[in-house]
Write an enzyme that holds these catalytic residues in place. Structure first.
Site, PDB file in Angstrom:
ATOM      1  N   CYS A   1       0.856  -1.196   0.151  1.00  0.00           N
ATOM      2  CA  CYS A   1      -0.043  -0.118   0.027  1.00  0.00           C
ATOM      3  C   CYS A   1       0.945   1.105   0.050  1.00  0.00           C
ATOM      4  O   CYS A   1       1.963   1.046  -0.162  1.00  0.00           O
ATOM      5  CB  CYS A   1      -0.959   0.007   1.307  1.00  0.00           C
ATOM      6  SG  CYS A   1      -1.595  -1.665   1.540  1.00  0.00           S
TER       7      CYS A   1
ATOM      8  N   ARG B   1       1.661   1.208  -7.113  1.00  0.00           N
ATOM      9  CA  ARG B   1       1.936   0.340  -6.117  1.00  0.00           C
ATOM     10  C   ARG B   1       0.727  -0.457  -5.952  1.00  0.00           C
ATOM     11  O   ARG B   1       0.721  -1.612  -5.262  1.00  0.00           O
ATOM     12  CB  ARG B   1       2.302   0.853  -4.528  1.00  0.00           C
ATOM     13  CG  ARG B   1       3.506   1.692  -4.529  1.00  0.00           C
ATOM     14  CD  ARG B   1       3.667   2.353  -3.224  1.00  0.00           C
ATOM     15  NE  ARG B   1       3.858   1.401  -2.039  1.00  0.00           N
ATOM     16  CZ  ARG B   1       5.094   1.129  -1.491  1.00  0.00           C
ATOM     17  NH1 ARG B   1       6.246   1.876  -2.162  1.00  0.00           N
ATOM     18  NH2 ARG B   1       5.100   0.425  -0.747  1.00  0.00           N
TER      19      ARG B   1
ATOM     20  N   TRP C   1      -4.352  -1.621  -0.241  1.00  0.00           N
ATOM     21  CA  TRP C   1      -4.774  -3.045  -0.898  1.00  0.00           C
ATOM     22  C   TRP C   1      -5.015  -3.946   0.112  1.00  0.00           C
ATOM     23  O   TRP C   1      -4.170  -4.557   1.296  1.00  0.00           O
ATOM     24  CB  TRP C   1      -3.186  -3.322  -1.683  1.00  0.00           C
ATOM     25  CG  TRP C   1      -3.470  -4.417  -2.628  1.00  0.00           C
ATOM     26  CD1 TRP C   1      -3.701  -4.620  -3.855  1.00  0.00           C
ATOM     27  CD2 TRP C   1      -3.087  -6.015  -2.387  1.00  0.00           C
ATOM     28  NE1 TRP C   1      -3.788  -5.742  -4.614  1.00  0.00           N
ATOM     29  CE2 TRP C   1      -3.300  -6.625  -3.548  1.00  0.00           C
ATOM     30  CE3 TRP C   1      -2.828  -6.594  -1.398  1.00  0.00           C
ATOM     31  CZ2 TRP C   1      -3.392  -7.897  -3.650  1.00  0.00           C
ATOM     32  CZ3 TRP C   1      -2.757  -7.876  -1.302  1.00  0.00           C
ATOM     33  CH2 TRP C   1      -2.840  -8.683  -2.468  1.00  0.00           C
TER      34      TRP C   1
ATOM     35  N   ASN D   1       0.994   0.151   6.308  1.00  0.00           N
ATOM     36  CA  ASN D   1       1.143  -0.926   5.348  1.00  0.00           C
ATOM     37  C   ASN D   1       1.705  -2.230   6.139  1.00  0.00           C
ATOM     38  O   ASN D   1       2.336  -2.137   7.175  1.00  0.00           O
ATOM     39  CB  ASN D   1       2.208  -0.480   4.487  1.00  0.00           C
ATOM     40  CG  ASN D   1       2.030   0.708   3.378  1.00  0.00           C
ATOM     41  OD1 ASN D   1       0.756   1.135   3.512  1.00  0.00           O
ATOM     42  ND2 ASN D   1       2.684   1.532   2.803  1.00  0.00           N
ATOM     43  N   GLY D   2       1.339  -3.319   5.389  1.00  0.00           N
ATOM     44  CA  GLY D   2       1.838  -4.589   5.914  1.00  0.00           C
ATOM     45  C   GLY D   2       0.736  -5.335   6.745  1.00  0.00           C
ATOM     46  O   GLY D   2      -0.608  -5.147   6.590  1.00  0.00           O
TER      47      GLY D   2
ATOM     48  N   GLU E   1       6.912 -15.927 -18.837  1.00  0.00           N
ATOM     49  CA  GLU E   1       6.876 -14.671 -18.583  1.00  0.00           C
ATOM     50  C   GLU E   1       5.764 -14.403 -19.529  1.00  0.00           C
ATOM     51  O   GLU E   1       4.753 -13.445 -19.209  1.00  0.00           O
ATOM     52  CB  GLU E   1       8.272 -13.986 -18.915  1.00  0.00           C
ATOM     53  CG  GLU E   1       7.965 -12.365 -18.864  1.00  0.00           C
ATOM     54  CD  GLU E   1       7.645 -11.944 -17.805  1.00  0.00           C
ATOM     55  OE1 GLU E   1       7.408 -10.432 -17.703  1.00  0.00           O
ATOM     56  OE2 GLU E   1       7.381 -12.527 -16.737  1.00  0.00           O
TER      57      GLU E   1
ATOM     58  N   LYS F   1       2.482 -12.323 -17.999  1.00  0.00           N
ATOM     59  CA  LYS F   1       1.979 -11.352 -18.471  1.00  0.00           C
ATOM     60  C   LYS F   1       0.591 -11.106 -19.045  1.00  0.00           C
ATOM     61  O   LYS F   1      -0.126 -10.195 -18.832  1.00  0.00           O
ATOM     62  CB  LYS F   1       2.977 -10.479 -19.501  1.00  0.00           C
ATOM     63  CG  LYS F   1       4.131 -10.011 -18.994  1.00  0.00           C
ATOM     64  CD  LYS F   1       3.860  -8.443 -18.077  1.00  0.00           C
ATOM     65  CE  LYS F   1       5.033  -8.482 -17.452  1.00  0.00           C
ATOM     66  NZ  LYS F   1       5.312  -9.366 -16.181  1.00  0.00           N
TER      67      LYS F   1
ATOM     68  N   GLU G   1      -2.147 -11.547 -16.168  1.00  0.00           N
ATOM     69  CA  GLU G   1      -2.058 -10.417 -14.885  1.00  0.00           C
ATOM     70  C   GLU G   1      -2.472  -9.330 -15.489  1.00  0.00           C
ATOM     71  O   GLU G   1      -3.088  -8.521 -14.729  1.00  0.00           O
ATOM     72  CB  GLU G   1      -0.831 -10.222 -14.417  1.00  0.00           C
ATOM     73  CG  GLU G   1       0.559  -9.665 -15.059  1.00  0.00           C
ATOM     74  CD  GLU G   1       1.649  -9.629 -14.495  1.00  0.00           C
ATOM     75  OE1 GLU G   1       1.706  -9.751 -12.937  1.00  0.00           O
ATOM     76  OE2 GLU G   1       2.554  -9.192 -14.844  1.00  0.00           O
TER      77      GLU G   1
ATOM     78  N   HIS H   1       3.521 -34.848 -22.449  1.00  0.00           N
ATOM     79  CA  HIS H   1       3.088 -35.274 -21.084  1.00  0.00           C
ATOM     80  C   HIS H   1       2.004 -34.748 -20.296  1.00  0.00           C
ATOM     81  O   HIS H   1       1.857 -34.920 -18.866  1.00  0.00           O
ATOM     82  CB  HIS H   1       4.538 -35.109 -20.192  1.00  0.00           C
ATOM     83  CG  HIS H   1       5.856 -35.964 -20.955  1.00  0.00           C
ATOM     84  ND1 HIS H   1       5.896 -37.267 -20.760  1.00  0.00           N
ATOM     85  CD2 HIS H   1       6.738 -35.347 -21.241  1.00  0.00           C
ATOM     86  CE1 HIS H   1       7.085 -37.463 -21.570  1.00  0.00           C
ATOM     87  NE2 HIS H   1       7.615 -36.301 -21.780  1.00  0.00           N
TER      88      HIS H   1
ATOM     89  N   LYS I   1       2.303  -3.411  -7.024  1.00  0.00           N
ATOM     90  CA  LYS I   1       3.563  -3.391  -7.611  1.00  0.00           C
ATOM     91  C   LYS I   1       4.784  -3.867  -6.690  1.00  0.00           C
ATOM     92  O   LYS I   1       5.490  -4.609  -7.307  1.00  0.00           O
ATOM     93  CB  LYS I   1       3.911  -1.753  -8.070  1.00  0.00           C
ATOM     94  CG  LYS I   1       5.205  -1.703  -8.462  1.00  0.00           C
ATOM     95  CD  LYS I   1       5.144  -2.324  -9.984  1.00  0.00           C
ATOM     96  CE  LYS I   1       6.524  -2.050 -10.457  1.00  0.00           C
ATOM     97  NZ  LYS I   1       6.719  -2.818 -11.992  1.00  0.00           N
TER      98      LYS I   1
END
Length: 606
Positions: free
Chosen positions: A2, A27, A74, A98-99, A478, A482, A485, A501, A601
């Site tokens: 956050c 963020r 967040w 935050n946290g 990757e 991308k 997300e 497989h 972020k």
């Protein structure tokens, strides 16, 4: 994860706090709020959703006061809502956080038994009531904060207003970043220097378990009951660095910046005249290193995946690779002649920081690949290898990833030279291949229209597969990451040889299969796997150079021709089209490209 902003100013601070929060949008957040203090009374405005919602609330109901705190949240504890939005407040204390407070339930039960009433689902409210309890029992704000630091468990950064002290803001950190900004008769508090850039370039970074009292005269910092000093540094960040320019989104701007920032990073680690890699002094003997353990999260871990291929194949150095969120819980033994490498854009990734501290407890030297060298990971590492990507605002990493790859390629070459497994001629070849990358990437960016057309077809799919072999396998991973997300399309990346497989059962005419296939020693193997896909009706998007596309003979749904490069640097170049495919697919679907849902972020909680 956050964002926090606090200001002791000369004028009304609510507009300044709002501006600071806008700079922290990158963020990630799902609600926001501001609290100010005037005439001994705490007042606040909060809103769920984007900052525009909070702006509308502030316009309708302005906040007065020259001291205040703000927050973008967040959700960790409690769903996104106005009620759960920060700041949280009692009549005596307002707080942004935050946290995660790990022992919040224990504290909530204790405070509830003392008559405290909780109105939110968050862990943060516990801190507000804990501090209020101490103040009500005669403690000063400073005494209350010191006592609270002994009661709180977890990773957090805090900014706090006390109704009875209109002259101070109190800040604290444990495992989550917090910076103090020094102005002229004004003081600032923020999650990072980005939030403070419009106000000051004089920054002090709090260290682990620091807490500070800010007043108009400066800041007093404490740790474990003692007053301590922290260095004030100049930061180069400025408001000019974070505009979108003529791009629709930060993500596209940052994709377009890659030729420049890759060139900047190369210049920092290469002598172009000698075509020789120059690393800073390292705390380990590269020639005698027995094993390198690479730990990272998300996209950074995929950079580590590519590095593992390079270091083992080119430098003949055994590499252990793990995601940080799993690494330390195995209680992995560490080779006494080995070293740890951590990779992080922000340098504040909680899982990566925890892995670093675990390895250091076992005597490992730590090399950090970072975009923010003054971050917590940077300060706790033995050496920082700095990627010169500049501020990355889009939540989905682009230029930070490719600069990580460039730096790791330089590192692999340096290790190979130190271990005597390549000669000066081969080092020059590999270095030359790296120096060509900015121009080759610019070529790809200049032919973006074709990729956009392909992306429109991909955007119609429900499921997408990415395939690659060797160093192209992490790029397939990757590409899938991308796409999922930012477009919310389900996507998976696989080693092409693993298709038969299991994953081949997913193939039909509705599933695009994006194949990363430069002309290298594994091309024929990949091509064989591709034939299996097309035989089952898979719609192939083929990423290769002219030789590879000629061998395909027009059998794919679409092909993207990339410049021919040395296979050593191919994973860096081939990252660009998978970024562009994801970006244009997301734009076609109308998603929030720069701030995709549920993502942040800088992930500063475990």
């Amino acid at each position: 994860m956050c964002g926090i902003v606090g200001i002791i100013g000369k004028a009304e601070v609510a507009p300044l706090l709002f501006d600071g929060l806008k700079r922290l949008e990158y963020r990630g957040y799902d609600s926001a709020g501001i609290a100010t203090l005037k005439d001994g009374r705490i007042d606040r405005r909060r809103a769920e959703g984007k900052l525009g919602n909070l702006g509308a609330v502030l316009q309708a109901q302005p906040l007065a006061g020259t001291i205040g705190i703000g927050h973008t949240r967040w959700a960790t504890h409690g769903r996104p809502s106005e009620n759960n939005a920060h700041p949280h407040a009692t009549d005596k204390v307002a707080i942004v956080h935050n946290g995660i407070i790990e022992n919040f339930q224990e504290l909530r039960d204790e405070l509830g038994s003392l008559g405290k009433k909780f109105t939110t689902d968050t862990d943060t409210e516990v801190v507000a009531h804990l501090l209020t309890h101490y103040v009500e029992h005669g403690h000063s704000p400073e005494q209350a904060m010191e006592r609270a630091m002994g009661r709180l468990h977890g990773a957090f950064s805090l900014a706090i207003l006390f109704a009875d002290r209109p002259d101070i803001i109190v800040g604290a950190r444990r495992g989550s970043p917090l910076a103090i900004g020094f102005g002229d008769g004004e003081m600032f508090l923020g999650s990072d220097a980005m939030a403070l850039a419009p106000f000051t370039n004089r920054i002090c970074y709090l260290e682990e378990d620091d807490w500070a009292v800010l007043s108009m005269d400066g800041a007093t910092i404490y740790n474990d009951g003692r007053r301590v000093n922290r260095e004030i540094v100049q930061t180069a960040l400025s408001g000019a660095l974070i505009g979108k320019g003529n791009h629709r989104h930060f993500m596209m701007k940052e994709i377009a910046e890659q030729p420049t920032v890759i060139g900047d990073t190369l210049q920092a680690f290469m002598n172009p005249l000698e075509r020789r890699i120059q690393l800073p002094d390292l705390p380990v003997d590269l020639a005698g290193l027995s094993r390198l353990t690479i730990v990272a999260c998300g996209t950074a871990s995929l950079a580590g995946h590519v590095a593992k291929y390079w270091l083992e194949s080119v430098a003949r150095l055994p590499v252990e690779l793990d995601v940080a969120s799993e690494f330390r819980y195995r209680q992995a033994p560490m080779d006494p002649d080995g070293a740890l490498m951590v990779i992080s854009q922000s340098g504040e990734t909680a899982d990566t920081l925890a892995a670093l501290r675990y390895a250091k407890s076992l005597g490992q030297k730590v090399l950090a690949v970072l975009n923010v060298p003054e971050s917590t990971i940077g300060r706790e590492s033995d050496v920082v290898l700095h990627t010169l990507a500049g501020p990355e605002i889009g939540v989905a990493s682009t230029k930070a990833f490719t600069t990580q790859l460039v730096l790791l390629a330089c590192f692999a070459i340096a290790v190979a030279r130190a271990r005597g497994v390549i000669d000066a001629a081969r080092e020059a070849e590999l270095s030359s291949a790296l120096t060509e990358l900015p121009a080759r990437i610019a070529e790809v960016l200049n032919h973006d229209v074709h990729i956009r057309e392909i992306a429109l077809k991909v955007a119609e799919a429900r499921d997408v597969l990415f395939l690659g072999r060797g160093t192209s396998y992490p790029i397939a991973l990757e590409g899938a990451l991308k796409l999922k997300e930012i477009s919310y399309i389900h996507a998976e990346g696989y080693a092409a040889g693993e298709m038969k497989h299991g994953p081949i059962a997913l193939i039909d005419e509705n599933v695009p299969v994006i194949v990363v296939a430069p002309s290298d020693e594994l091309f024929d193997k990949t091509f064989s796997n591709l034939q299996e896909v097309m035989a089952r009706g898979g719609r192939v998007v083929f990423l290769s150079d002219a030789d590879g596309i000629r061998k395909l003979g027009g059998q794919a749904m679409a092909a993207v021709e990339l410049p021919r490069v040395d296979p050593f640097v191919a994973p860096i170049l081939y990252t660009i089209p998978v970024q562009l495919l994801a970006y244009h697919a997301a734009v076609a679907k109308g998603t929030d490209v720069d701030q995709p849902r549920n993502l942040a972020k800088s992930v500063t909680v475990e």
